[in-house]
Structures are given as C-alpha cells and as structure tokens.
Design an enzyme around this catalytic site. Structure first.
Site, PDB file in Angstrom:
ATOM      1  N   HIS A  59      -3.528  -5.171   1.865  1.00 17.16           N
ATOM      2  CA  HIS A  59      -2.726  -5.439   3.072  1.00 17.16           C
ATOM      3  C   HIS A  59      -2.682  -6.929   3.405  1.00 17.16           C
ATOM      4  O   HIS A  59      -3.558  -7.412   4.144  1.00 17.16           O
ATOM      5  CB  HIS A  59      -3.337  -4.694   4.270  1.00 17.16           C
ATOM      6  N   CYS A  65       0.844  -1.195   0.000  1.00 21.27           N
ATOM      7  CA  CYS A  65       0.000   0.000   0.000  1.00 21.27           C
ATOM      8  C   CYS A  65       0.892   1.263   0.000  1.00 21.27           C
ATOM      9  O   CYS A  65       1.502   1.565  -1.014  1.00 21.27           O
ATOM     10  CB  CYS A  65      -0.984  -0.084   1.155  1.00 21.27           C
ATOM     11  N   ILE A  99      -7.355  -0.450   2.112  1.00 23.88           N
ATOM     12  CA  ILE A  99      -7.572   0.692   3.016  1.00 23.88           C
ATOM     13  C   ILE A  99      -6.916   1.920   2.392  1.00 23.88           C
ATOM     14  O   ILE A  99      -5.691   2.013   2.314  1.00 23.88           O
ATOM     15  CB  ILE A  99      -6.948   0.411   4.407  1.00 23.88           C
ATOM     16  N   GLU A 104      -0.929  -8.469   5.509  1.00 25.14           N
ATOM     17  CA  GLU A 104      -0.740  -8.710   6.960  1.00 25.14           C
ATOM     18  C   GLU A 104      -2.071  -8.687   7.712  1.00 25.14           C
ATOM     19  O   GLU A 104      -2.128  -9.068   8.874  1.00 25.14           O
ATOM     20  CB  GLU A 104       0.249  -7.677   7.548  1.00 25.14           C
TER      21      GLU A 104
HETATM   22  N1  GLN Z   1      -3.364   6.374   1.142  1.00 20.78           N
HETATM   23  C1  GLN Z   1      -2.117   6.073   1.773  1.00 20.78           C
HETATM   24  C2  GLN Z   1      -0.972   6.828   1.080  1.00 20.78           C
HETATM   25  O1  GLN Z   1      -1.194   7.430   0.096  1.00 20.78           O
HETATM   26  C3  GLN Z   1      -1.837   4.582   1.732  1.00 20.78           C
HETATM   27  C4  GLN Z   1      -2.832   3.844   2.589  1.00 20.78           C
HETATM   28  C5  GLN Z   1      -2.327   2.574   3.174  1.00 20.78           C
HETATM   29  O2  GLN Z   1      -1.129   2.289   3.178  1.00 20.78           O
HETATM   30  N2  GLN Z   1      -3.247   1.815   3.725  1.00 20.78           N
HETATM   31  O3  GLN Z   1       0.121   6.788   1.526  1.00 20.78           O
END
Ligand code: GLN
Length: 205
Positions: A183, A86, A147, A185
């Site tokens: 994610h 992410c 997320i 994890e």
């Molecule tokens: N939106 C976050 C970013 O731009 C990433 C979100 C996440 O790692 N769950 O860094």
C-alpha cells in the site's frame, strides 16, 4: 494542461489515496484534480485511475453491478494509465486464487496477464512492513506496507517485474498498467504516486 486522476471509491483505501495523490501532484508542481469516482459517467472523464486496496470481491461485485467495471476495462484498453493497489492489483489480473479457499468466482478486469495468490502472506494479523526496492523505476528504497496482500505467482512474457519480497513478486508493470501488492498510500512517501502521476502527465502531453 491539467490532468484528472480518479480514485475508485467503491470500497477500500479511498481517502488515503486521494491525500497521497494530491501531495504527489503538489510536489511535482503539476496542474490537476484528484477526484473520487464510482459511476461510468465519472470514469469516462479521467486521464488516469487508482484502484485502491480493500476487498477485491466487494470492489468487483459492486463495480460490475453499477456498470463501472466495463467502462474501466475499456478505458484501460484505450490507453488510460491505471495503478492497482493490493485488491486493486487483484482487479487488474486475469486469475486470482485465494491461498486457502482456492478459486472463487469473482469479477476481474483481466487487463494484466498475471496470476495471483490472494492473501498470500497470511491474515490481517500477519500484516507487516518491510523495505522493498523498485530499482527499475528509480525508487531504490520504499516502505512496503502489506495488509492481507496478494503475491503474483505467474507473469506473462510482456509483464515487467518491478519488485520482489522474499522471492515473491509484489509489483508489476505492463505499459501504463501498474500493480502493487503493498500500500504506497500508507508509506509516508509519495514516490510511487509521483511516478504514476508523472506517467499520466506524459501520456496526456
Ligand atoms: N485480501 C484482499 C483481497 O483479496 C486484499 C487486501 C488489501 O487490499 N489490503 O481482496
């Protein structure tokens, strides 16, 4: 042969990744250590690194200031396997534009030829889970937890697409550099961490 796997612990999902990586190591029956790392001296000892999800602007700025960004980049260019999750995948990219605000000046590692849209699926309250597939690495079904996730809008010719969700690219790989928008994890399934730890182990042997 023992491997040392680091979880970059500047900000984000650090403990969850340490637990998943420890479980993966035990399930594989491999000898090794999972350590949290933040400073260049710790990073230089690693056989592999997980850059967790969190907030890429924070992870980028703090790792730039403490000198870790440079050493992480050098280690990856020298062949160290890395899993960017992410915000971690955003860190690996060369271009990251936010869905709403567009381009901002944020430090990136620029080790993976991909362009990203940050927050591609909406805000925190639009977080969701969905089954996804990573067939080419023998994970046909995986619980994808998204997320404030990015999606990959463009890949360089040598970047392999590992998974798509709703026509959007959500996992990529180039050599030993892997990025996921979701994610692993938080998935209650160590398949992806096991894949990554195996990759580190075979790279070291
Ligand atoms: N939106 C976050 C970013 O731009 C990433 C979100 C996440 O790692 N769950 O860094």
């Amino acid at each position: 042969m023992s491997i040392t796997v680091g979880v970059l612990s500047i900000q984000g999902d650090v403990q969850e990744n340490i637990l998943s990586a420890k479980s993966a190591l035990a399930e594989l029956g491999l000898d090794g250590n999972i350590v949290d790392v933040r400073i260049p001296e710790e990073i230089s000892q690693l056989d592999g690194l997980i850059i967790p999800g969190g907030e890429s602007t924070t992870i980028g700025q703090l790792s730039l200031v403490n000198g870790s960004l440079k050493i992480i980049k050098e280690k990856i260019q020298g062949g160290m396997p890395v899993l960017g999750i992410c915000a971690g995948m955003i860190m690996l990219s060369n271009t990251a534009n936010d869905r709403i605000v567009g381009k901002i000046d944020q430090p990136l590692l620029d080790v993976l030829d991909i362009k990203l849209e940050r927050n591609s699926f909406g805000r925190q309250k639009q977080s969701f889970e969905s089954d996804i597939s990573l067939g080419s690495i023998n994970i046909p079904k995986f619980n994808g937890v998204f997320i404030r996730a990015p999606s990959v809008s463009d890949v360089g010719s040598d970047v392999e697409v590992l998974s798509k969700f709703n026509e959007r690219i959500v996992a990529v790989k180039k050599g030993k550099v892997i990025g996921t928008a979701f994610h692993p994890e938080l998935a209650d399934d160590t398949a992806l961490h096991k894949y990554f730890i195996n990759l580190i182990n075979t790279s070291k042997n």
